[in-house]
Design an enzyme around this catalytic site. Structure first.
Site, PDB file in Angstrom:
ATOM      1  N   ASP A  68      32.243  82.211  10.773  1.00 23.22           N
ATOM      2  CA  ASP A  68      33.061  82.547  12.176  1.00 23.22           C
ATOM      3  C   ASP A  68      33.628  83.660  12.351  1.00 23.22           C
ATOM      4  O   ASP A  68      34.944  83.520  13.152  1.00 23.22           O
ATOM      5  CB  ASP A  68      33.901  81.082  12.448  1.00 23.22           C
ATOM      6  CG  ASP A  68      33.149  80.018  12.293  1.00 23.22           C
ATOM      7  OD1 ASP A  68      31.635  79.878  12.190  1.00 23.22           O
ATOM      8  OD2 ASP A  68      33.772  78.547  12.530  1.00 23.22           O
ATOM      9  N   LYS A  77      26.446  76.723  14.413  1.00 20.58           N
ATOM     10  CA  LYS A  77      26.967  75.531  13.918  1.00 20.58           C
ATOM     11  C   LYS A  77      27.806  74.880  15.257  1.00 20.58           C
ATOM     12  O   LYS A  77      28.579  75.658  15.744  1.00 20.58           O
ATOM     13  CB  LYS A  77      27.617  75.308  12.785  1.00 20.58           C
ATOM     14  CG  LYS A  77      29.128  76.288  12.885  1.00 20.58           C
ATOM     15  CD  LYS A  77      29.762  76.391  11.374  1.00 20.58           C
ATOM     16  CE  LYS A  77      30.756  77.121  11.292  1.00 20.58           C
ATOM     17  NZ  LYS A  77      31.919  76.528  12.235  1.00 20.58           N
ATOM     18  N   CYS A  85      37.552  75.863   9.829  1.00 22.34           N
ATOM     19  CA  CYS A  85      36.254  76.011   9.302  1.00 22.34           C
ATOM     20  C   CYS A  85      35.770  76.457   7.784  1.00 22.34           C
ATOM     21  O   CYS A  85      34.842  75.932   7.177  1.00 22.34           O
ATOM     22  CB  CYS A  85      35.580  77.170  10.184  1.00 22.34           C
ATOM     23  SG  CYS A  85      35.334  76.079  11.748  1.00 22.34           S
TER      24      CYS A  85
HETATM   25  C1  C5J Z   1      37.111  77.902  13.098  1.00 19.03           C
HETATM   26  C2  C5J Z   1      38.417  76.769  14.583  1.00 19.03           C
HETATM   27  N1  C5J Z   1      36.344  78.693  13.073  1.00 19.03           N
HETATM   28  N2  C5J Z   1      39.843  77.000  14.061  1.00 19.03           N
HETATM   29  N3  C5J Z   1      37.489  77.319  14.284  1.00 19.03           N
HETATM   30  O1  C5J Z   1      38.207  77.606  12.101  1.00 19.03           O
HETATM   31  O2  C5J Z   1      38.743  76.047  15.751  1.00 19.03           O
END
Ligand code: C5J
Length: 241
Positions: free
Chosen positions: A25, A130, A163
């Site tokens: 991400d 995802k 994540c």
């Molecule tokens: C991730 C989030 N990628 N913090 N998403 O950690 O909402």
């Protein structure tokens, strides 16, 4: 060839031929102003510290021929894959699907959903879209890894306790060994980052091992140096060719 990587709670023997780099991400929506992270009230600049280590590991993995996969959290434009409970969080004018300076927040195809410029995937590198926090939930990630005979994941990205953690837990339950590159991960909450990493390595690596980008790159370089050299052609073979 197995290579020892210094890690917490103990060194881990890694076969880089059976390892993949999974970058979680590293999207504009999380790292740049005006995206999802900012909409939730976070200081997005705190994630910037993971970019240089991620880039170094990405370049090292590519040079060594290690499988690289990227993930992106986000939803279909009609939000049919987003639980209502996820959408209905935060101020109504800054929720998932609402238009912002980088397009609709956390929606696939919008500018904010894309991976940051420094870490752009190559066309050959799978990008896993995802809908959830964990990269295995409702994706074909496991299939891709099993088909390539991968047993160890080198994990980097954001955010450490959300994540990255969800993905490490899912991977661990599926039998993958997770080696988390602590300096290539980051959180909006530095204390969550620290504790999140400690939680992974606690109780004899309950979820995985924690190391640094430098340690992995050094082990990778050692493993390549130890590889048997390609057979050298003799003068007679060269002359007869
Ligand atoms: C991730 C989030 N990628 N913090 N998403 O950690 O909402």
């Amino acid at each position: 060839m197995q290579c020892q990587v210094p890690a917490q709670p103990e060194p881990l023997a890694v076969d880089f031929r059976r390892s993949a780099l999974l970058i979680i991400d590293m999207q504009r929506d999380f790292l740049e102003p005006h995206g999802f992270g900012a909409a939730l009230g976070n200081d997005v600049s705190l994630l910037g510290r993971a970019v240089a280590p991620c880039k170094a590991m990405l370049e090292g993995a590519r040079a060594a021929g290690i499988l690289v996969l990227h993930t992106r959290e986000g939803h279909r434009p009609d939000l049919s894959d987003a639980p209502k409970t996820k959408i209905e969080r935060g101020a109504p004018e800054r929720r998932i699907g609402v238009a912002g300076p980088m397009g609709r927040i956390l929606v696939r195809g919008e500018a904010g959903h894309g991976i940051i410029a420094d870490l752009q995937p190559l066309p050959s590198e799978p990008v896993i879209d995802k809908p959830g926090k964990g990269a295995f939930y409702q994706t074909d990630l496991e299939l891709l890894l099993r088909n390539r005979g991968i047993d160890t994941l080198l994990i980097a990205g954001v955010t450490t306790e959300v994540c990255v953690h969800s993905t490490v837990r899912e991977a661990n339950d599926r039998g993958f060994r997770c080696l988390v590159l602590g300096d290539a991960c980051a959180s909006y909450h530095p204390e969550f980052h620290e504790v999140g990493l400690r939680m992974i390595a606690a109780q004899g690596a309950i979820f995985g091992w924690v190391t640094t980008t430098e340690a992995v790159l050094a082990a990778l370089s050692d493993s390549q140096a130890a590889r048997p050299a390609a057979p050298v052609e003799t003068v007679a073979e060269v002359e007869s060719a």
